[in-house]
Enzyme design. Structure first.
Site, PDB file in Angstrom:
ATOM      1  N   GLU A 498      25.812  86.283  24.074  1.00 34.24           N
ATOM      2  CA  GLU A 498      25.850  86.054  25.525  1.00 34.24           C
ATOM      3  C   GLU A 498      26.723  84.849  25.855  1.00 34.24           C
ATOM      4  O   GLU A 498      27.375  84.806  26.896  1.00 34.24           O
ATOM      5  CB  GLU A 498      24.437  85.890  26.091  1.00 34.24           C
ATOM      6  CG  GLU A 498      23.548  87.129  25.935  1.00 34.24           C
ATOM      7  CD  GLU A 498      24.177  88.415  26.439  1.00 34.24           C
ATOM      8  OE1 GLU A 498      25.014  88.354  27.365  1.00 34.24           O
ATOM      9  OE2 GLU A 498      23.850  89.484  25.889  1.00 34.24           O
ATOM     10  N   HIS A 501      30.282  85.889  26.282  1.00 30.99           N
ATOM     11  CA  HIS A 501      30.573  86.325  27.658  1.00 30.99           C
ATOM     12  C   HIS A 501      30.759  85.100  28.550  1.00 30.99           C
ATOM     13  O   HIS A 501      31.635  85.062  29.414  1.00 30.99           O
ATOM     14  CB  HIS A 501      29.402  87.123  28.230  1.00 30.99           C
ATOM     15  CG  HIS A 501      29.260  88.519  27.695  1.00 30.99           C
ATOM     16  ND1 HIS A 501      30.280  89.431  27.712  1.00 30.99           N
ATOM     17  CD2 HIS A 501      28.191  89.174  27.154  1.00 30.99           C
ATOM     18  CE1 HIS A 501      29.838  90.587  27.205  1.00 30.99           C
ATOM     19  NE2 HIS A 501      28.580  90.453  26.860  1.00 30.99           N
TER      20      HIS A 501
HETATM   21 ZN    ZN Z   1      27.372  91.789  25.872  1.00 27.62          ZN
END
Ligand code: ZN
Length: 714
Positions: A498, A501
């Protein structure tokens, strides 16, 4: 254009725009915190002021303002230009963007009955607002006029990319259709929006109701004392004093199945998971998804595509369902062959122990954990004390970002949050300049959607002059009060994922919000996140964070070696469950209009058989009825994107290995060529310029240990 309000999946939501111009307040809504730009650092949401009721008022007013702004753009009589049409649209809808981004965040991570009701009421109106823009012919004619002249000499490459994006979105929204077809599209969008919200609500309720409840802790034998205490607390929170509750995670397989020694309890937990939305009660989603598949196929047909998957993939790196399905089906033989041999290993173990039964899906994790212990002598409970959450975050995730990109992080306690579990960090660039604001919301709650995801409250854009405000959400087990949060290695990987991202959002360095950060094709968006996972096991990074939470001792070398060796363990299972889910997604979304199946379960079984992924012990990672990625998470005909991106991330990481690994020079190159570019350049072109060639699957097969001489994969 502002994002439709969707439930978040792993990855970010579609583009939205921001506007630096303050909005004039009508007096009656003067106290609504959304009606002015936030005065907090980075324009962070005013969670200190926002009340539940503010969202609905601001959403309604935001739609009204946006439509008025769009209308005045469309009605101009001057010659259409990039500035007066495209840039004007980028700036329109500031209030709606502000409120919808915050609303999406809280509905996904911290919802309640009021917010659910607002979402139910507003989702169809937002869909209608979207249609009023993309089906406005006067406006489309202006966009088309700019598009037709986009190669004029005074237009920059980023501006061309933006013009092409707008033109494409209008065409895909139905701008070229007859009035009758436009009317039908509007009505389909209305119904789809409502069905998607229904699906979310049913799934949330079904998942909550599907929790395992036991009367006696002996039924939870195998769980640690802390986990049993957490189950007791979870029961108390639900008013079930004297009972124990193990909530469901979003996937088919539940982590507790690895530990529960009572086979009947494992089976019960598995069935609760797989049947959570198939109980013929108000949470049953079968009718909802059947209708959604039907409507999507009809919409695709109206827009000139044979199926929804053809429509969805036209803007993706894969281009056609055929290309994506080929990658998946090429991987099926090595993956399922490995899964079958893993199953045989476990059956052997069961037989040796005199079990007298055939391995079932609810046994898989329990016995694979035993095989793992036997084969690699690795026990999850041995390694978890070395993965204390804060340590992993600061000395692992943040440390890697420092080594690669020079970033530093400072926790802030003055930024309001929507739940006390949320932490905020200010992120500074290598030169010490402020770069972004980052929120971390890691613990599971009953009012949070399952899984993990990243999204943004504010998008980077040079047009607005705003810096990114990014958040990561996960569902790690919350420790009992006073206890440390110890993570599994899977959780550690999720945290790196995450944050990958997040980096994509934070490093964005573009002019226009629509092309900012993670606004890239779905099958490219998982590339930076999956790429970032690789650093979790980098020797320098790992040594810096994997320290015992009590003694501070580094993880013993023998244990580290075991984790590394076990990386290719159970990959037959892992790959097969993902391939099965990806192919199910395509089964639903390659249906021609008018051919939605009556029987959801029979359809699913036939599809798994057709694609040769019907391994009874390895069910799909998500069954159709609780596959939120494809019904409400924006991943319809898009779950393959994880595998498609994996080809890229393993191949890109191989480049790093070939060039000295964890260095600032390598990191800065990746940042400037990939992470900072948003959607300003075609994804395949970006990749090719970074790698010097197109990607291939070699690195993926090696990473997963699926390489063998008889593999048919090219
Ligand atoms: Zn992802």
């Amino acid at each position: 254009m502002p994002a439709a309000i969707l439930a978040a999946a792993c990855a970010p939501q579609p583009a939205a725009t921001t506007n630096p111009t303050p909005v004039t307040l009508p007096a009656r809504i003067g106290s609504n915190p959304f009606f002015v730009e936030s005065s907090l650092p980075y324009h962070a949401p005013r969670f200190d002021l926002i009340r539940n009721e503010d969202y609905q008022v601001a959403l309604e007013e935001g739609m009204k303002q946006q439509l008025a702004e769009i209308d005045s753009i469309a009605r101009q009589t001057t010659q259409p230009t990039f500035e007066n049409t495209i840039v004007a649209m980028e700036k329109a809808g500031a209030l709606l963007t502000r409120v919808s981004k915050t609303f999406t965040g809280v509905v996904g991570a911290n919802t309640n009955d009021t917010l659910q009701k607002i979402q139910d009421a507003e989702a169809p109106k937002l869909a209608a607002t979207n249609d009023a823009i993309y089906l406005n012919d006067q406006l489309y004619q202006r966009v088309k006029s700019v598009y037709d002249r986009r190669n004029a000499s005074n237009i920059s490459p980023e501006q061309v990319a933006l013009i092409e994006r707008y033109n494409r979105d209008f065409v895909r929204g139905g701008a070229q259709l007859s009035e009758a077809d436009k009317t039908r599209i509007k009505s389909i969008n209305q119904e789809l929006s409502k069905l998607s919200t229904d699906f979310t609500n049913k799934l949330l309720a079904g998942t909550k109701a599907g929790a395992l409840v036991v009367d006696n802790p002996s039924q939870l034998a195998g769980l640690t004392n802390d986990e049993i205490q957490t189950a007791a607390d979870a029961a108390k929170q639900r008013g079930l004093n004297g009972k124990w509750v193990v909530p469901l995670r979003n996937t088919t397989q539940q982590p507790s199945q690895a530990e529960l020694t009572n086979r009947a309890v494992r089976q019960k937990l598995f069935e609760l998971s797989t049947l959570r939305t198939e109980r013929s009660d108000s949470n049953d989603t079968r009718g909802t998804i059947r209708r959604m598949a039907e409507l999507r196929a009809e919409k695709a047909k109206l827009l000139g595509y044979p199926t929804w998957a053809d429509y969805a993939l036209a803007t993706q790196g894969a281009k056609t369902p055929g290309n994506a399905i080929k990658l998946l089906t090429d991987l099926v033989p090595p993956a399922t062959a490995r899964a079958r041999s893993e199953a045989a290993d476990m059956q052997k173990l069961i037989d040796q122990q005199g079990g007298g039964f055939k391995l079932q899906p609810w046994d898989w994790q329990y016995y694979s954990e035993q095989v793992r212990k036997a084969k690699y002598d690795l026990d999850e409970s041995q390694i978890m004390p070395y993965f204390e959450l804060n340590n992993v975050l600061q000395n692992g995730v943040f440390f890697a970002a420092n080594k690669l990109y020079g970033l530093t992080f400072k926790e802030r306690h003055d930024i309001p949050v929507y739940n006390p579990d949320v932490r905020t960090f200010e992120v500074f660039d290598a030169n010490g300049q402020p770069l972004a604001l980052f929120y971390a919301d890691y613990f599971k709650r009953d009012n949070k959607q399952g899984g993990a995801w990243m999204d943004q409250f504010v998008d980077q854009s040079a047009l607005t002059g705003w810096k990114p405000v990014v958040y990561n959400v996960a569902n790690f087990t919350k420790p009992a009060p006073g206890q440390p949060a110890l993570l599994t290695y899977d959780d550690v990987t999720t945290m790196f994922h995450e944050f990958g991202h997040a980096l994509h959002g934070m490093f964005s360095n573009v002019q226009y919000p629509t092309l900012s950060g993670t606004n890239v094709p779905r099958d490219f968006v998982e590339f930076p996140s999956q790429f970032n996972e690789h650093w979790a096991l980098d020797p320098t990074v790992f040594a810096n964070y994997a320290k015992h939470y009590q003694t501070g001792a580094p993880m013993p070398a023998a244990l580290v070696a075991k984790i590394k060796n076990s990386q290719t363990f159970n990959q037959g299972f892992a790959m097969t469950e993902i391939l099965a889910a990806s192919l199910l997604d395509f089964a639903w979304h390659t249906l021609p209009a008018g051919s939605a199946p009556q029987d959801v379960d029979a359809f699913e079984a036939a599809a798994l058989k057709r694609f040769n992924v019907d391994v009874p012990e390895v069910p799909p990672r998500y069954h159709s009825t609780y596959f939120s990625h494809i019904w409400d998470g924006g991943y319809s005909a898009g779950y393959y994107a994880y595998t498609w991106s994996e080809v890229l991330d393993d191949d890109a990481f191989a480049w790093f290995r070939e060039h000295g690994g964890l260095t600032r020079a390598n990191g800065d190159r990746f940042r400037s060529m990939i992470l900072s570019r948003g959607g300003t350049v075609d994804a395949a072109t970006l990749y090719r310029s970074f790698r010097g060639r197109d990607p291939n699957v070699e690195a993926l097969l090696e990473q997963r240990g699926l390489k063998s001489s008889d593999s048919i994969v090219k």
